[in-house]
Design a protein around this motif. Structure first.
Motif, short mmCIF file in Angstrom:
data_model
loop_
_atom_site.label_atom_id
_atom_site.label_comp_id
_atom_site.label_asym_id
_atom_site.label_seq_id
_atom_site.Cartn_x
_atom_site.Cartn_y
_atom_site.Cartn_z
N GLU A 1 6.95 -2.43 -1.57
CA GLU A 1 6.78 -3.03 -2.89
C GLU A 1 5.33 -2.92 -3.36
O GLU A 1 5.06 -2.67 -4.55
CB GLU A 1 7.22 -4.49 -2.85
CG GLU A 1 8.69 -4.70 -2.51
CD GLU A 1 9.60 -4.11 -3.57
OE1 GLU A 1 9.16 -4.03 -4.74
OE2 GLU A 1 10.74 -3.75 -3.24
N TYR A 2 4.39 -3.10 -2.43
CA TYR A 2 2.98 -3.01 -2.80
C TYR A 2 2.63 -1.59 -3.23
O TYR A 2 1.91 -1.38 -4.23
CB TYR A 2 2.13 -3.44 -1.61
CG TYR A 2 0.67 -3.07 -1.72
CD1 TYR A 2 -0.18 -3.77 -2.57
CD2 TYR A 2 0.14 -2.00 -1.01
CE1 TYR A 2 -1.52 -3.43 -2.69
CE2 TYR A 2 -1.18 -1.65 -1.11
CZ TYR A 2 -2.01 -2.36 -1.95
OH TYR A 2 -3.33 -2.02 -2.07
N ILE A 3 3.10 -0.58 -2.49
CA ILE A 3 2.79 0.81 -2.83
C ILE A 3 3.39 1.19 -4.17
O ILE A 3 2.74 1.84 -5.01
CB ILE A 3 3.30 1.74 -1.71
CG1 ILE A 3 2.51 1.51 -0.43
CG2 ILE A 3 3.19 3.21 -2.13
CD1 ILE A 3 3.05 2.27 0.76
N GLU B 1 7.90 -6.49 6.97
CA GLU B 1 6.55 -5.97 6.66
C GLU B 1 6.63 -4.62 5.96
O GLU B 1 5.85 -4.35 5.03
CB GLU B 1 5.74 -5.85 7.96
CG GLU B 1 5.38 -7.19 8.60
CD GLU B 1 4.72 -7.03 9.95
OE1 GLU B 1 4.05 -7.98 10.40
OE2 GLU B 1 4.87 -5.95 10.56
N ILE B 2 7.55 -3.77 6.39
CA ILE B 2 7.71 -2.47 5.73
C ILE B 2 8.21 -2.66 4.30
O ILE B 2 7.77 -1.96 3.38
CB ILE B 2 8.66 -1.58 6.54
CG1 ILE B 2 8.06 -1.26 7.91
CG2 ILE B 2 8.96 -0.28 5.80
CD1 ILE B 2 8.98 -0.47 8.82
N GLY B 3 9.12 -3.62 4.10
CA GLY B 3 9.60 -3.89 2.75
C GLY B 3 8.50 -4.38 1.83
O GLY B 3 8.40 -3.95 0.67
N ALA C 1 4.40 3.45 7.42
CA ALA C 1 5.86 3.55 7.49
C ALA C 1 6.48 3.49 6.09
O ALA C 1 7.44 4.21 5.80
CB ALA C 1 6.41 2.45 8.37
N ALA C 2 5.92 2.65 5.22
CA ALA C 2 6.42 2.56 3.85
C ALA C 2 6.18 3.86 3.09
O ALA C 2 7.02 4.30 2.29
CB ALA C 2 5.77 1.39 3.14
N CYS C 3 5.02 4.49 3.31
CA CYS C 3 4.75 5.79 2.68
C CYS C 3 5.78 6.82 3.11
O CYS C 3 6.25 7.63 2.29
CB CYS C 3 3.34 6.26 3.04
SG CYS C 3 2.00 5.29 2.31
#
Length: 381
Positions: A257-259, A251-253, A221-223
């Motif tokens: 940040e990790y990506i 979790e998406i936030g 979802a973050a991608c």
């Protein structure tokens, strides 16, 4: 029945419903209707010309009409424009006056609705695989053995499919992730370029082998969220969360940040995410509320003018507040609750944003949409 004759590289279609013998014309051979049923063997063999005879089979006997098309073209034998017939079964363009084959072996570019499936009940006309995918090791051109349907399937194909599933496929995880991204994109109505960008981002993160143990749904979802930002088609986190298979906004936030951190370490520089403007969400929010074209146009102009003022609110909150103002000035007033549902912004946040916009209403709202008397009738925050 019709016969095709080739003499000196030229072919003619002719009818054999009546007896025929060969006759010579200026540019080739044709068949004229006389009493003889066969062409004389001596005439053609003396000229040492190869005569190829083939019979038109009943390829279209199941169809009621013969697949031919009529049009006009110039015939070199008739020296004029004549009506020509295009025979789809043979691929020939034939002059209807003299029978000269003007063009042969034409390519039929129309769709070929023919099924190549093993099962008789499957009417899928697809005869090719999917497009190549440069993100996969084999380019997406690997062979997948389909599973048979019930008792109609053969034992050999069933066994081969089972053996193939037991084997190790290095791209199995990527394929499943790409399918999940495609499903989320379809549910949000995103274009293919955003889906491809999200696939590329996930591939780059996966190649670093540092995403193990993380929430896969939140990562995908973050991608997709980052891809929307980079393609200037941003979506809110709440919209992404609605299709994220249970992943929460927090979790998406964290996954985002990790990506961003991982891609920054890979390139050695910060990742460009694109700037979010309130106008990016305006048309979609207005469509969710069913506003008319005049109100949508006024809302877009108002949100553009609002960027000239120092309003320290998120673009989504400003867009929701502008929609609230526009609807209050129109005949079709929308309650604050409906605007909150359509935009995903809390009612209290919309009220606070409206409070910040209220001093600038006369400069933000287009003059053609509302007069000063109407602006004074707005409720004070």
């Amino acid at each position: 029945m019709r016969i095709a004759q080739t003499v000196s590289g030229r072919r003619r279609w002719c009818s054999t419903t009546r007896p025929a013998t060969p006759c010579v014309r200026s540019a080739g051979w044709c068949w004229s209707r006389t009493r003889s049923t066969r062409p004389p063997s001596g005439g053609l063999s003396q000229t040492n010309r190869a005569i190829t005879t083939r019979f038109v089979t009943e390829r279209r006997r199941k169809r009621k009409k013969e697949e031919v098309e009529m049009s006009d073209a110039y015939c070199s034998d008739c020296k004029r424009q004549t009506e020509v017939v295009f025979d789809h079964s043979a691929g020939d363009t034939v002059c209807s006056e003299c029978g000269l084959v003007l063009e042969s072996h034409s390519i039929d570019e129309t769709s070929e609705w023919r099924t190549f499936a093993n099962e008789s009940g499957d009417n899928d006309p697809v005869r090719v695989g999917g497009p190549t995918n440069p993100l996969l090791a084999d380019g997406g051109l690997s062979t997948v053995i389909a599973k048979p349907n019930g008792a109609t399937g053969e034992f050999l194909s069933s066994s081969l499919g089972r053996w193939q599933n037991r084997g190790s496929n290095p791209d199995r995880g990527l394929i499943l992730a790409f399918k999940t991204i495609a499903t989320m994109s379809d549910r949000l109505g995103l274009v293919a370029t955003i889906k491809d960008r999200a696939n590329e981002i996930y591939k780059r993160v996966e190649d670093q082998k540092s995403s193990r143990g993380r929430n896969q749904d939140a990562l995908l979802a973050a991608c997709l969220y980052i891809a929307c930002r980079q393609e200037d088609k941003p979506r809110t986190v709440k919209e992404i969360c609605s299709v994220a298979n249970g992943a929460t906004k927090k979790e998406i936030g964290r996954a985002k940040e990790y990506i961003v951190k991982q891609l920054g370490l890979e390139n050695g520089q910060s990742v460009e995410m694109g700037t979010i403007h309130a106008g990016d969400f305006m048309r979609r929010f207005c469509s969710n509320l069913g506003m008319n074209n005049q109100a949508v146009k006024a809302a877009q102009e108002a949100v553009t003018k609002s960027e000239e003022f120092d309003i320290r609110r998120s673009p989504i909150s400003i867009a929701a507040a502008v929609i609230y103002i526009i609807t209050q000035l129109s005949d079709d007033k929308k309650p604050l609750k409906d605007i909150s549902v359509a935009t995903g912004v809390a009612e209290g946040t919309i009220r606070n944003s409206y409070k910040d916009l209220y001093p600038h209403v006369s400069k933000i709202i287009p003059s053609w949409y509302a007069k000063e008397e109407d602006l004074k009738n707005l409720c004070s925050p």
